[in-house]
Design an enzyme around this catalytic site. Sequence first.
Site, PDB file in Angstrom:
ATOM      1  N   ILE A  82       0.718  -1.273  -0.087  1.00 44.56           N
ATOM      2  CA  ILE A  82      -0.014   0.105  -0.120  1.00 44.56           C
ATOM      3  C   ILE A  82       0.696   1.301  -0.140  1.00 44.56           C
ATOM      4  CG2 ILE A  82      -0.317   0.223   2.590  1.00 44.56           C
ATOM      5  CD1 ILE A  82      -2.866   1.037  -0.066  1.00 44.56           C
ATOM      6  N   GLU A 159      -7.220  -2.181   5.314  1.00 41.82           N
ATOM      7  CA  GLU A 159      -7.085  -2.808   6.767  1.00 41.82           C
ATOM      8  C   GLU A 159      -6.112  -3.681   6.997  1.00 41.82           C
ATOM      9  OE1 GLU A 159      -7.463  -6.183   6.187  1.00 41.82           O
ATOM     10  OE2 GLU A 159      -8.262  -5.478   4.222  1.00 41.82           O
ATOM     11  N   GLY A 300      -5.233  -6.906   0.835  1.00 42.87           N
ATOM     12  CA  GLY A 300      -5.835  -5.930   1.906  1.00 42.87           C
ATOM     13  C   GLY A 300      -5.152  -4.736   1.695  1.00 42.87           C
ATOM     14  N   GLU A 301      -5.092  -4.117   2.896  1.00 40.72           N
ATOM     15  CA  GLU A 301      -4.290  -2.999   3.212  1.00 40.72           C
ATOM     16  C   GLU A 301      -4.726  -1.689   2.345  1.00 40.72           C
ATOM     17  OE1 GLU A 301      -0.272  -3.558   1.843  1.00 40.72           O
ATOM     18  OE2 GLU A 301      -0.027  -5.549   3.095  1.00 40.72           O
ATOM     19  N   GLY A 302      -5.908  -1.845   1.636  1.00 40.52           N
ATOM     20  CA  GLY A 302      -6.383  -0.586   0.519  1.00 40.52           C
ATOM     21  C   GLY A 302      -5.770  -0.743  -0.431  1.00 40.52           C
TER      22      GLY A 302
END
Length: 334
Positions: A82, A159, A300-302
């Site tokens: 990210i 997240e 994830g992580e955006g």
Amino acid sequence: MLSHDLQHKIDFKTKPLGALGSLEQLAHKIGMLQRTASPQLINPHMVVFAADHGIARAGVSAYPQEVTYQMVMNFLGGGAAINVFCRQNGMKIKIVDAGVNFDFPPDLELIDKKVRKLSRNILEEAAMTAEEYQQALENGKAVVEDIAATGCNVIGFGEMGIGNTSASSLMMSRLFAIPVADCVGRGTGLNDIQLQQKIDILTQAAEKHGQIATPDEIAQTFGGLEIAQMIGAMEEAYRQKMLILVDGFIATAAIAVVWKKNPEILNSCIFCHVSDETAHLKMLEAMGQKALLNLNLRVGEGTGCALAYPIIQSAVNFLNEMSSFEDANISNKD
């Protein structure tokens, strides 16, 4: 009237009618959200909420729980996926400790919104008490209020939390009345035996809690602290009339809670990608939504938000900068 004006502006750009496909729909949506035919994306932010999950110790993930805090340190050091994509695309990134099971040093650029060190084990009790859930909502709201004060009008949510696909699967099952087994995926990379174990554990957790009535009760019972703070953050982003970029499976579970309470929030949302977590597509379809990208991501992580952002920017740019037939002295079709 604005909708008509936007569509007229889009249709009379120097291109065949509809030729920019989904970019045209994006441009129209963003213009309607901002109430202008000349929308702007200002000071884009990505917020990554991190927290641990009590159920992680039951063996629902291929990775140990300490990976959560280790990845938070990686975010803060600028070394995660990210970070790379936000740097590439000019997005500011904020990392929030919503409930990580670790004592971070005080001198980090970490937003401390810790409600407690990890959610409770949902095999035994609800993930959060009503008070803890309400505090998490308020904490997420406060994060977005601070970001909105900088003039930001486009915000993505990601997240980090070992065990959070399990929490999201249980939320999805209850929110959409879908059997648990159809909501469970491989998460961090489970093999077939581990996947079946995960399904069995989550089925047991679902049976433990019986019937739950409201979306907030579902999130309080099965969600995580990072998911709860994301819900509060998304609600505040809607109130601030921000463009909301929704990442993958976990972020979609969070927005689904808000959607169940306020269907209008979808007018503010762009679903950035379809996760490789198999249930994500089912959840998008249940909400009547399509995602921009399908890159088989499950990190994830955006990351999906950051990768989609240049496309979203392109939709705004063509609307504002591309010539019309009249401007360019080009003949339109009869």
